[in-house]
Scaffold this active site. Structure first.
Site, PDB file in Angstrom:
ATOM      1  NE  ARG A 192       0.146   1.186   3.692  1.00 30.98           N
ATOM      2  CZ  ARG A 192       1.012   1.986   4.275  1.00 30.98           C
ATOM      3  NH1 ARG A 192       2.279   1.601   4.416  1.00 30.98           N
ATOM      4  NH2 ARG A 192       0.683   3.177   4.703  1.00 30.98           N
ATOM      5  N   GLY A 193       0.292   2.392  -0.132  1.00 35.68           N
ATOM      6  CA  GLY A 193       1.068   3.618  -0.268  1.00 35.68           C
ATOM      7  C   GLY A 193       1.252   3.871  -1.753  1.00 35.68           C
ATOM      8  CB  ALA A 194       0.554   6.852  -3.850  1.00 34.99           C
TER       9      ALA A 194
ATOM     10  NE  ARG B  87      -6.035   0.123  -3.317  1.00 28.81           N
ATOM     11  CZ  ARG B  87      -5.492   0.712  -2.223  1.00 28.81           C
ATOM     12  NH1 ARG B  87      -4.307   0.386  -1.810  1.00 28.81           N
ATOM     13  NH2 ARG B  87      -6.154   1.645  -1.585  1.00 28.81           N
TER      14      ARG B  87
ATOM     15  CD  GLN C  42      -3.759   3.512   8.177  1.00 27.82           C
ATOM     16  OE1 GLN C  42      -4.179   4.011   9.229  1.00 27.82           O
ATOM     17  NE2 GLN C  42      -4.442   3.556   7.060  1.00 27.82           N
TER      18      GLN C  42
ATOM     19  CG  ASP D  40      -3.412  10.224   1.018  1.00 31.11           C
ATOM     20  OD1 ASP D  40      -3.373  10.525   2.224  1.00 31.11           O
ATOM     21  OD2 ASP D  40      -3.228   9.066   0.594  1.00 31.11           O
TER      22      ASP D  40
ATOM     23  CG  ASN E 262      -2.008  13.091   5.454  1.00 31.99           C
ATOM     24  OD1 ASN E 262      -1.667  12.207   4.677  1.00 31.99           O
ATOM     25  ND2 ASN E 262      -1.579  13.132   6.706  1.00 31.99           N
ATOM     26  CE  LYS E 263      -5.516   7.617   5.724  1.00 39.18           C
ATOM     27  NZ  LYS E 263      -4.467   6.640   5.660  1.00 39.18           N
TER      28      LYS E 263
END
Lengths: 371, 371
Positions: B53-55, B90, B207, B248, B258-259
């Site tokens: 995960r993570g762009a 995805r 996370q 993000d 962001n998150k």
């Protein structure tokens, strides 16, 4: 409030006139279990093991614990021994000490044979006084919810209703009935105002998810659980009309000490012009303090509250799970302080006060601090 | 970064020159499992099931997925089929699309027999470019940490060191190496600056607890896990010297998506004069947007992320537990937007920029939006 349609308090006398009944709150939200307390030892366990929690309810349980103790030994020595045993259960709880002092003062002058009756009578009074304070606080707070709803043009629930965000559990489960932060919500709901509540999960002990969502749901108040990170986003997008939290201790100047994370919600409310209110029964005001951030010591609790979660697994049993890497370190600060500049108003049993020394002493002149 | 003392990237080519290896991040923090990817199908599973995960890491995995696909069918049709299959894993991941377009553009003009070699070479380049961006961003950010530490009089770790708070995981696990928010921390730590990190748990997917605490711990960076409610209290009491988060998507004007919960930390930082920085690799800048709060749609994810926690039970097995009352409703907003007025600076691979259109276009003039 109602559980499964039936009205309850959090503590009550059974029909036999002796047994005291409580709800084992450690089993919520997965199980609703009523526990009879038949002795001083039972009352001590209920407080120490946190079957009951919340300052007012701890006080009420201690008062009934004194009454239960009188069946065994109503002598002066018995009163003293019961006091000491109950006090040792959670020595830092202010209401515990207060209730025990009250009961002792009531019992000391009473002849031994009448002490059982006197203790039960006083315990019942303490419970009723708490209910009265919370109910009155709720009436005042409900007017704020009504005003916010009317200002929006009285939308139905389907059209958005009026939305209150709350943090932690300052509901009827923390008191004898009604609650503090939630009392205005119950009063508004019962009066037909379409109120919906955003319930902060409230890590690490999850009182929002375990208790607030449960009690609102049982009473039929529409609510949605969110993680503690969400409130700011909701406020940015107009989805919160007011915030109402409880408080563990508020300074005579209006600084509010409450469950960790309250300050972050107050900041978000301020940044988005959302009113931020605190449900504040006057016994929670500490008139000796002036600067909450500097003066109120913040309890650090065991890290296991952060690192271990309790919940129900697939087979229906309740288990603990570790959610961190082996050996990781965690810190667990239990409360924070919201400076009064971020607080729109304090909802007390005598009305809504500005969060300032002037506001509070106008409502409670008997406590005015001499210049 | 290091795991158990050994340096790792999050994706690498095995010694056989064909197999691609990754870390199954869904098993962290309880188990460190390296998984070989031997085929296009394996790469698709790794992305779809969030083993990676993570762009940036998703992009790198997709690039290697194209390379793996070439062993089976390197024809034009094979390239197109691999593209489509990987893209479907995805479809909303921006870097996935970008990496696939890049690989396709590289492969299309190459003769079929040379496509395996070309694909592996380009995938390796994409990985190296990501590492270079993160490393460079880390160098610039480490200077901010160093400056904060020097301003405090260079205290040792025992005397408090320099304290960074971070939210979510923007670490090496989200990239190929170094990370974005954590790159400055690793660079500072490796340079001997006594940096300690407050790690936000980051509900609902945890996370921080699962990944950030784990990767910092493995690399030897002192850190303490806290629940998301705690940061404000720490800042009120001078225990945070700077905040660094990832992002993000950041608008060309400097608003940071962001998150969820990042905005609350930015408010607290602002209220306490704590600098708030964002680690921002330039590919994350969306030059088409000007008002992040109004323009960026916020994903609502499944409520089960809020209501169910995963962890290790007493017998060592990993289980899911439900933490809410039966029938309770939950909402799950995944991100929020921090307005640029709360952002002290954007740490990019070209240096630290003010969070403003002027600041960003001064560093990235090639993207300057025409008047």
């Amino acid at each position: 409030m109602r559980v499964d349609g039936k009205p309850y308090r959090t503590i009550w006398l059974a029909d036999d006139g002796k047994t005291v009944e409580i709800i084992d709150q450690t089993r919520l939200p997965h199980e609703f279990v009523v526990v009879p307390l038949n002795s001083l030892a039972d009352a001590c366990t209920a407080i120490a093991d946190m079957w009951v929690r919340g300052a007012p309810l701890i006080g009420a349980t201690a008062a009934y614990g004194m009454a239960l103790a009188m069946w065994g030994d109503a002598s002066d020595q018995g009163v003293k021994a019961a006091y000491d045993r109950l006090y040792a259960t959670r020595p830092t709880a202010v209401n515990l000490r207060w209730a025990l002092d009250d009961l002792k003062a009531v019992l000391d002058p009473v002849p031994v044979p009448q002490r059982i009756e006197a203790a039960y009578a006083r315990a019942a009074e303490i419970c009723n006084e708490d209910v009265e304070i919370c109910s009155s606080l709720g009436e005042h707070g409900a007017e704020l919810i009504r005003a916010a709803w009317e200002k929006k043009g009285k939308p139905s629930l389907e059209d958005g209703g009026v939305n209150v965000l709350t943090h932690c559990n300052a509901g009827w489960l923390a008191t004898v009935d009604w609650g503090t932060a939630l009392a205005p919500i119950y009063k508004a709901h019962d009066a037909g105002i379409p109120v919906h509540v955003w319930v902060d999960e409230t890590r690490p002990r999850n009182q929002g998810a375990s208790l607030t969502a449960w009690e609102l749901g049982q009473h039929g108040v529409p609510n949605t659980l969110i993680v503690d990170n969400v409130g700011g986003h909701l406020m940015q997008h107009g989805k919160v009309d007011l915030v109402i939290t409880g408080t563990d201790r508020t300074t005579g100047t209006g600084d509010v000490c409450n469950k960790i994370g309250t300050y972050l919600k107050a900041l978000a409310a301020h940044d988005n012009d959302v009113p931020f209110y605190v449900g504040l029964p006057s016994p929670t005001i500490d008139w000796t303090l002036t600067d909450g951030v500097q003066e109120i010591p913040i309890e650090e609790r065991d890290a296991s509250e952060v690192t271990v979660m309790t919940g129900r697994v697939a087979d229906g049993s309740v288990q603990d799970v570790s959610i961190i890497p082996d050996g990781a370190k965690a810190a667990n600060y239990a409360f924070d302080v919201t400076p009064r500049r971020l607080v729109t108003g304090l909802i007390t049993e005598r009305g809504v006060s500005e969060a300032s020394p002037e506001g509070l002493t106008a409502l409670f002149p008997e406590f005015a601090i001499p210049e």
